[in-house]
Design a protein around this motif. Structure first.
Motif, PDB file in Angstrom:
ATOM      1  N   LEU A   1     -21.976  89.074 136.425  1.00  0.00           N
ATOM      2  CA  LEU A   1     -21.050  89.326 135.614  1.00  0.00           C
ATOM      3  C   LEU A   1     -20.941  90.167 134.341  1.00  0.00           C
ATOM      4  CD1 LEU A   1     -19.484  85.562 136.638  1.00  0.00           C
ATOM      5  CD2 LEU A   1     -18.690  88.052 137.505  1.00  0.00           C
ATOM      6  N   ASP A   2     -22.121  89.735 133.499  1.00  0.00           N
ATOM      7  CA  ASP A   2     -22.391  90.001 132.222  1.00  0.00           C
ATOM      8  C   ASP A   2     -22.925  91.416 132.176  1.00  0.00           C
ATOM      9  OD1 ASP A   2     -21.263  87.707 131.411  1.00  0.00           O
ATOM     10  OD2 ASP A   2     -23.409  86.918 131.014  1.00  0.00           O
ATOM     11  N   PHE A   3     -23.950  91.834 132.812  1.00  0.00           N
ATOM     12  CA  PHE A   3     -24.554  93.270 133.018  1.00  0.00           C
ATOM     13  C   PHE A   3     -24.203  94.211 134.157  1.00  0.00           C
ATOM     14  CE2 PHE A   3     -27.198  90.023 130.808  1.00  0.00           C
ATOM     15  CZ  PHE A   3     -26.881  90.400 129.603  1.00  0.00           C
ATOM     16  N   VAL A   4     -23.542  93.762 135.298  1.00  0.00           N
ATOM     17  CA  VAL A   4     -23.486  94.971 136.092  1.00  0.00           C
ATOM     18  C   VAL A   4     -21.886  95.445 136.170  1.00  0.00           C
ATOM     19  CG1 VAL A   4     -23.320  95.200 138.873  1.00  0.00           C
ATOM     20  CG2 VAL A   4     -25.117  93.977 137.711  1.00  0.00           C
ATOM     21  N   PRO A   5     -21.757  96.502 135.917  1.00  0.00           N
ATOM     22  CA  PRO A   5     -20.316  97.030 135.847  1.00  0.00           C
ATOM     23  C   PRO A   5     -19.543  96.804 137.041  1.00  0.00           C
ATOM     24  CG  PRO A   5     -21.951  98.770 134.879  1.00  0.00           C
ATOM     25  CD  PRO A   5     -22.670  97.688 135.759  1.00  0.00           C
ATOM     26  N   GLY A   6     -18.371  96.463 136.846  1.00  0.00           N
ATOM     27  CA  GLY A   6     -17.298  96.120 137.785  1.00  0.00           C
ATOM     28  C   GLY A   6     -17.351  94.915 138.690  1.00  0.00           C
ATOM     29  N   TYR A   7     -18.849  94.169 138.592  1.00  0.00           N
ATOM     30  CA  TYR A   7     -18.695  93.000 139.488  1.00  0.00           C
ATOM     31  C   TYR A   7     -17.833  91.742 139.076  1.00  0.00           C
ATOM     32  CZ  TYR A   7     -20.867  89.136 142.097  1.00  0.00           C
ATOM     33  OH  TYR A   7     -21.580  88.047 143.018  1.00  0.00           O
ATOM     34  N   ASP A   8     -17.290  91.982 137.842  1.00  0.00           N
ATOM     35  CA  ASP A   8     -16.246  90.707 137.228  1.00  0.00           C
ATOM     36  C   ASP A   8     -14.835  91.008 137.577  1.00  0.00           C
ATOM     37  OD1 ASP A   8     -15.936  93.030 135.595  1.00  0.00           O
ATOM     38  OD2 ASP A   8     -16.315  91.911 133.739  1.00  0.00           O
ATOM     39  N   LYS A   9     -14.700  92.199 138.578  1.00  0.00           N
ATOM     40  CA  LYS A   9     -13.397  92.588 138.772  1.00  0.00           C
ATOM     41  C   LYS A   9     -13.014  91.929 140.209  1.00  0.00           C
ATOM     42  CE  LYS A   9     -13.612  95.297 135.373  1.00  0.00           C
ATOM     43  NZ  LYS A   9     -12.863  94.895 134.074  1.00  0.00           N
ATOM     44  N   PHE A  10     -13.855  90.993 140.616  1.00  0.00           N
ATOM     45  CA  PHE A  10     -13.641  90.729 142.149  1.00  0.00           C
ATOM     46  C   PHE A  10     -13.656  89.254 142.265  1.00  0.00           C
ATOM     47  CE2 PHE A  10     -15.480  95.093 142.487  1.00  0.00           C
ATOM     48  CZ  PHE A  10     -13.999  95.557 143.002  1.00  0.00           C
ATOM     49  N   ARG A  11     -12.970  88.518 142.827  1.00  0.00           N
ATOM     50  CA  ARG A  11     -12.996  87.167 143.042  1.00  0.00           C
ATOM     51  C   ARG A  11     -13.502  86.851 144.459  1.00  0.00           C
ATOM     52  NH1 ARG A  11      -7.991  84.104 145.349  1.00  0.00           N
ATOM     53  NH2 ARG A  11      -9.089  82.484 144.601  1.00  0.00           N
ATOM     54  N   ALA A  12     -13.697  85.423 144.860  1.00  0.00           N
ATOM     55  CA  ALA A  12     -14.256  85.030 146.111  1.00  0.00           C
ATOM     56  C   ALA A  12     -15.521  85.526 146.415  1.00  0.00           C
ATOM     57  CB  ALA A  12     -13.259  85.287 147.145  1.00  0.00           C
ATOM     58  N   VAL A  13     -16.466  85.079 145.564  1.00  0.00           N
ATOM     59  CA  VAL A  13     -17.989  85.694 145.566  1.00  0.00           C
ATOM     60  C   VAL A  13     -18.352  85.598 147.122  1.00  0.00           C
ATOM     61  CG1 VAL A  13     -18.354  85.411 143.182  1.00  0.00           C
ATOM     62  CG2 VAL A  13     -18.705  83.499 144.690  1.00  0.00           C
ATOM     63  N   ALA A  14     -18.095  84.822 147.842  1.00  0.00           N
ATOM     64  CA  ALA A  14     -18.557  84.494 149.186  1.00  0.00           C
ATOM     65  C   ALA A  14     -18.298  85.725 150.141  1.00  0.00           C
ATOM     66  CB  ALA A  14     -18.057  83.294 149.840  1.00  0.00           C
ATOM     67  N   MET A  15     -17.620  86.489 149.581  1.00  0.00           N
ATOM     68  CA  MET A  15     -17.130  87.559 150.599  1.00  0.00           C
ATOM     69  C   MET A  15     -18.441  88.789 150.497  1.00  0.00           C
ATOM     70  SD  MET A  15     -13.996  90.509 150.234  1.00  0.00           S
ATOM     71  CE  MET A  15     -12.802  89.279 149.866  1.00  0.00           C
ATOM     72  N   ILE A  16     -19.140  88.606 149.404  1.00  0.00           N
ATOM     73  CA  ILE A  16     -20.335  89.472 149.493  1.00  0.00           C
ATOM     74  C   ILE A  16     -21.333  89.400 150.745  1.00  0.00           C
ATOM     75  CG2 ILE A  16     -21.952  88.073 148.271  1.00  0.00           C
ATOM     76  CD1 ILE A  16     -22.634  90.860 146.353  1.00  0.00           C
ATOM     77  N   LEU A  17     -21.109  88.306 151.349  1.00  0.00           N
ATOM     78  CA  LEU A  17     -21.862  88.119 152.877  1.00  0.00           C
ATOM     79  C   LEU A  17     -21.528  89.043 153.841  1.00  0.00           C
ATOM     80  CD1 LEU A  17     -21.922  83.967 152.943  1.00  0.00           C
ATOM     81  CD2 LEU A  17     -23.878  85.569 152.666  1.00  0.00           C
ATOM     82  N   VAL A  18     -20.628  90.089 153.389  1.00  0.00           N
ATOM     83  CA  VAL A  18     -20.294  91.204 154.446  1.00  0.00           C
ATOM     84  C   VAL A  18     -21.481  92.097 154.359  1.00  0.00           C
ATOM     85  CG1 VAL A  18     -17.778  90.997 154.212  1.00  0.00           C
ATOM     86  CG2 VAL A  18     -19.157  92.551 152.754  1.00  0.00           C
ATOM     87  N   ILE A  19     -22.297  92.090 153.231  1.00  0.00           N
ATOM     88  CA  ILE A  19     -23.394  92.674 153.201  1.00  0.00           C
ATOM     89  C   ILE A  19     -24.524  92.360 154.157  1.00  0.00           C
ATOM     90  CG2 ILE A  19     -25.516  93.564 151.701  1.00  0.00           C
ATOM     91  CD1 ILE A  19     -23.697  93.642 149.349  1.00  0.00           C
ATOM     92  N   ALA A  20     -24.700  90.916 154.290  1.00  0.00           N
ATOM     93  CA  ALA A  20     -25.561  90.470 155.217  1.00  0.00           C
ATOM     94  C   ALA A  20     -24.958  90.452 156.564  1.00  0.00           C
ATOM     95  CB  ALA A  20     -25.735  88.865 155.101  1.00  0.00           C
ATOM     96  N   ALA A  21     -23.868  90.712 156.801  1.00  0.00           N
ATOM     97  CA  ALA A  21     -23.105  90.942 158.122  1.00  0.00           C
ATOM     98  C   ALA A  21     -23.466  92.164 158.610  1.00  0.00           C
ATOM     99  CB  ALA A  21     -21.658  90.567 157.994  1.00  0.00           C
ATOM    100  N   PHE A  22     -23.788  93.171 157.768  1.00  0.00           N
ATOM    101  CA  PHE A  22     -24.070  94.408 157.965  1.00  0.00           C
ATOM    102  C   PHE A  22     -25.429  94.320 158.218  1.00  0.00           C
ATOM    103  CE2 PHE A  22     -25.859  98.496 156.103  1.00  0.00           C
ATOM    104  CZ  PHE A  22     -25.214  99.494 157.283  1.00  0.00           C
ATOM    105  N   ALA A  23     -26.196  94.215 157.431  1.00  0.00           N
ATOM    106  CA  ALA A  23     -27.736  94.464 157.129  1.00  0.00           C
ATOM    107  C   ALA A  23     -28.510  93.490 158.500  1.00  0.00           C
ATOM    108  CB  ALA A  23     -28.393  94.044 155.965  1.00  0.00           C
ATOM    109  N   VAL A  24     -28.081  92.258 158.732  1.00  0.00           N
ATOM    110  CA  VAL A  24     -28.752  91.440 159.460  1.00  0.00           C
ATOM    111  C   VAL A  24     -28.730  91.997 160.950  1.00  0.00           C
ATOM    112  CG1 VAL A  24     -28.768  89.129 160.789  1.00  0.00           C
ATOM    113  CG2 VAL A  24     -28.650  89.342 158.155  1.00  0.00           C
ATOM    114  N   PRO A  25     -27.717  92.346 161.589  1.00  0.00           N
ATOM    115  CA  PRO A  25     -27.555  93.213 163.039  1.00  0.00           C
ATOM    116  C   PRO A  25     -28.325  94.349 162.997  1.00  0.00           C
ATOM    117  CG  PRO A  25     -25.534  93.104 162.056  1.00  0.00           C
ATOM    118  CD  PRO A  25     -26.067  92.051 161.113  1.00  0.00           C
ATOM    119  N   LEU A  26     -28.246  95.151 161.679  1.00  0.00           N
ATOM    120  CA  LEU A  26     -28.898  96.455 161.839  1.00  0.00           C
ATOM    121  C   LEU A  26     -30.503  96.334 161.926  1.00  0.00           C
ATOM    122  CD1 LEU A  26     -28.625  99.475 161.735  1.00  0.00           C
ATOM    123  CD2 LEU A  26     -28.543  99.239 159.250  1.00  0.00           C
TER     124      LEU A  26
END
Length: 828
Positions: free
Chosen positions: A382-407
């Motif tokens: 939130l403090d150091f990565v640009p843009g990360y603080d613009k989005f809510r519902a942080v659980a949604m980032i699990l879409v990365i796992a949903a992409f990487a795990v089956p791959l």
């Protein structure tokens, strides 16, 4: 044709699967999606205006007193990429087209990675039937599903470029990134960007070690050009979003209170509201490890009640089945037990940077999904990565796992099939990896209490409060939660046993294939069958047959109430409605019929949200309290709520089945004030409007002091008047008659990034007053005053968007032609 026939068969298979799974859509029904109904409420004024006038409006007054329509129903017709999107999805009806897009996009990535065609089909289906994706479709998160569908082909283009196909890879990346941006879910695109950054960093390391840094630079340069074109194709939307974002809840606040909770975007507690529990991560592997969706236990888990104390059975049955850390959930981020098994095997047997990329991306998404449960890591982003603080519902980032795990899982399967000595080479690793996964599933099956509690402290406190003071309250409380724990433990055990059985069958299939090397097709299609048995029924828990309804039943999302009918008899140009019979600031039904001071949107104007929190919530609480005990002596309280009145709230709905209350305190569309008070900053101004008379006084921030130079307010003037004579959502016309210069306040939301003011056809200054409204000096005489919404981002952006999208099409055509031209030469 022989070369392309297997791919055509794969596409045909994906179409058939899509049509089977969404068969009701092809039989005259529609999927009832709650967020699409909300969208219909949000966009109704915009759509009606377009239908009547043929003109697009980028502002709507139907929600929160008025806001830009950029993220509601804006039409950017210049972007030619929209036509390619229709071609790729074969004209399939929404939302079935998203399931097809998941499959075809992931298939393209797997083929790019040189995965066997049949195995690629299995992987594509495994990716597409991810439980969370189907939940997103059921809920109506169509833009999210759309954007997820283009993640894989964007990555495919990047990989192609870094593997030596500089031009073709960059062109493919440009096209699919343009489609990704066209889908218009920037949060998913942001997560895709994080995934790509990890890949590029590891690719740089690989290139440096192998002394191929020149090729890396060349690929990166081509990809940069392709990405720039993709951005240009969606420039209108991106520019408008970027401009509006600064003033929305995604932007910084001018208030200085509660600084520790603030970021340059959303507040920390708002961002992390939907944080995945650390233990909840097991739901990637066992879907009901935390009870499933937020619904009564008895709805889909009647067997769980069989051993419950009969005295509590009814109460336990109505108690929620979900007991995770989120406020509520539509369902888990279930990736699949079999896919998790294959992923863990892949972590042991796959070699090279692609493994470390996918493992790193998965780990990052899981750690960030924990949000407030791992706040030190979350704050770092939130403090150091640009843009990360613009989005809510942080659980949604699990879409990365949903992409990487089956791959990684499917890359592991491909390795099993193609490497003849796999069993001999990786026997021990296979035992360790599969044994660990089976062991965890077994332990959860026999003793789930080792891994989770079956109720939360919040649940316990709420029930404790409800029985407080009753005889034997502690005994009742303990007995009740013992019964709840029994029911929920049954749910977890049942799902864990299901997972264990699937893992045993899959492990046996893998072991026998590697040991005896029978025909690969049998192994591949047996694996596909097991994956479908795993994923499809779990998806059906959330995307059910009952969710499909006749089109006629879904045409009007919000039936008209008696209160709506009464209000619609008023043919005045413009007024607002307050509906306290619903969740006012999280409701789109009122906006479907009226201009509302409430609404439903995740990116309200920041200042309006602050007024909701500071003033409107309190004013609504007063109204609710007073209306519970009707008394003529209370009428003065009802009609004296300052923010409600300055928003021209003419009607107050307190019961949809009754006529609304006519608010005699509403100030109309515009009025002249008797005094102006300058305030030093936002902190003072927002407090000032909590208790004042907006009819006579206006508060103005000192930053607008120059707008009032030389102005001497004349005091009350009954001979002067100002009236709204013509209303369009993007064009307001007033007639003013003034005997001496006056200060007019308009019950319209201040947003100077598009709203221009004119007096008698000439540009005029206006400024902000009362924290959120517009104000203007009106000179002596009779005048026509107009406000027109003329955002430059639209007129300029559309020209660039057309050029950018056209260049992408030409770029792709040239790249494909160049690649085809090379092949005969290399063959000779």
């Amino acid at each position: 044709m022989k070369k392309y026939l297997p791919h055509l068969i794969a596409v045909a298979a994906f179409v058939v699967i899509t049509m089977i799974y969404f068969s009701p859509l092809f039989n005259g029904k529609e999927l009832r999606q709650s967020d699409i109904n909300n969208w219909k409420g949000m966009s109704k004024e915009i759509m009606d205006f377009k239908e009547k006038s043929g003109e697009d409006t980028y502002w709507t007054n139907s929600m929160f007193g008025g806001m830009p329509g950029y993220q509601i129903a804006a039409v950017y017709s210049a972007n030619l990429i929209q036509y390619i999107d229709k071609v790729i999805t074969l004209g399939l009806p929404a939302p079935a087209n998203y399931l097809f897009l998941f499959m075809i996009g992931f298939y393209f990535l797997l083929i790019t990675l040189k995965v066997d065609n049949k195995i690629a089909i299995v992987g594509s289906i495994a990716f597409a039937f991810n439980c969370y994706f189907l939940i997103a479709i059921e809920a109506g998160h169509n833009t999210k599903a759309h954007a997820i569908g283009y993640m894989a082909p964007v990555v495919a283009g990047i990989i192609l470029s870094y593997r030596g196909k500089y031009l073709l890879g960059a062109a493919i990346t440009s096209l699919f990134l343009a489609l990704e941006l066209y889908a218009n879910h920037l949060q998913i695109t942001y997560y895709l960007m994080l995934t790509v950054i990890i890949f590029v960093v590891l690719e740089f390391v690989r290139s440096y070690k192998e002394k191929k840094i020149t090729g890396f630079i060349k690929s990166t340069a081509f990809l940069g050009i392709g990405a720039a074109l993709a951005v240009l194709s969606s420039l209108t939307n991106l520019w408008a979003t970027q401009e509006y974002g600064k003033y929305s809840t995604r932007g910084p606040s001018e208030l200085t209170s509660n600084k520790e909770n603030q970021t340059t975007g959303l507040d920390r507690d708002y961002i992390t509201d939907w944080s995945y529990g650390i233990g909840e991560t097991i739901t990637l592997f066992i879907p009901d490890f935390k009870g499933g969706a937020s619904e009564p236990i008895s709805k889909n888990n009647k067997d769980a009640l069989k051993d419950v104390d009969p005295n509590f059975k009814q109460y336990v049955g109505s108690f929620g089945s979900y007991f995770g850390d989120q406020p509520f959930t539509l369902g888990p981020y279930y990736i699949g037990a079999i896919i998790i098994l294959l992923f863990v095997i892949g972590a042991f047997v796959v070699e090279g940077p692609i493994k470390w990329w996918l493992l790193s991306a998965t780990a990052l998404s899981i750690l960030l999904s924990w949000g407030k449960n791992f706040m030190s890591f979350t704050n770092l982003f939130l403090d150091f990565v640009p843009g990360y603080d613009k989005f809510r519902a942080v659980a949604m980032i699990l879409v990365i796992a949903a992409f990487a795990v089956p791959l990684l899982a499917i890359i592991a399967v491909n390795k099993m099939v193609t490497e003849k000595d796999f069993f001999k080479k990786y026997k021990k690793k296979l035992i360790y990896s599969s044994g660990s996964v089976l062991g965890i599933a077994f332990l959860i099956t026999i003793a789930p209490g080792m891994f989770t509690s079956f109720y939360t402290s919040n649940e316990y406190d709420q029930v404790a409060q409800s029985v407080k003071g009753q005889q034997n309250s502690q005994e009742l409380l303990d007995s009740f939660f013992s019964s709840v724990s029994s029911a929920r433990e049954h749910i977890v055990k049942s799902d864990a046993l299901r997972t264990l059985m699937l893992l045993l069958f899959t492990s046996a299939l893998i072991w026998t294939f590697l040991k005896f090397r029978y025909k690969k097709e049998f192994f591949i299609f047996a694996l596909l069958a097991l994956i479908l048995i795993d994923l499809a029924p779990v998806g059906r828990r959330y995307l059910q047959e009952d969710d499909f309804v006749k089109k006629s039943a879904n045409a009007i999302p919000y039936p008209m109430t008696q209160a709506d009918q009464y209000i619609l008899q008023d043919t005045s140009s413009s007024y607002r409605v307050l509906n306290i019979a619903v969740n006012t600031f999280n409701d789109a039904s009122t906006s479907y019929y009226h201009q509302s001071i409430g609404g439903y949107h995740g990116a309200k104007l920041k200042r309006y949200k602050e007024v909701i929190d500071s003033s409107l919530t309190e004013e609504l609480a007063v109204l609710r309290m007073v209306m519970q005990k009707p008394d003529s002596s209370n009428e003065g309280i009802i009609y004296s709520q300052p923010v409600i009145n300055m928003m021209n709230t003419k009607y107050i709905v307190y019961n949809g089945d009754a006529p609304p209350l006519l608010n005699r305190g509403a100030l109309g569309n515009a009025w002249f004030v008797n005094s102006v008070k300058m305030v030093p900053n936002a902190d003072v101004e927002i407090v000032a409007i909590k208790n004042f008379d907006p009819k006579s006084t206006a508060f103005v921030d000192q930053k607008f002091e120059d707008k009032l130079k030389g102005f001497n307010i004349q005091g009350p003037d009954s001979a002067s008047s100002i009236v709204l004579t013509k209303y369009k959502p993007n064009h307001l016309t007033y007639q003013a008659s003034v005997t001496a210069e006056q200060l007019a306040v308009f019950s319209e939301i201040y947003y100077d990034k598009g709203w221009n003011a004119y007096v008698d056809g000439k540009p005029a200054d206006y400024f902000r007053a009362n924290y959120i409204l517009r104000a203007m000096r009106v000179p002596q005489g009779n005048h026509t005053i107009e406000f027109k919404f003329e955002p430059k981002v639209i007129t300029t952006g559309e020209k660039v968007s057309f050029a950018g999208s056209l260049l992408i099409i030409l770029f792709v055509a040239f790249a494909v032609w160049s690649d085809l031209k090379k092949k005969p030469e290399s063959a000779g």
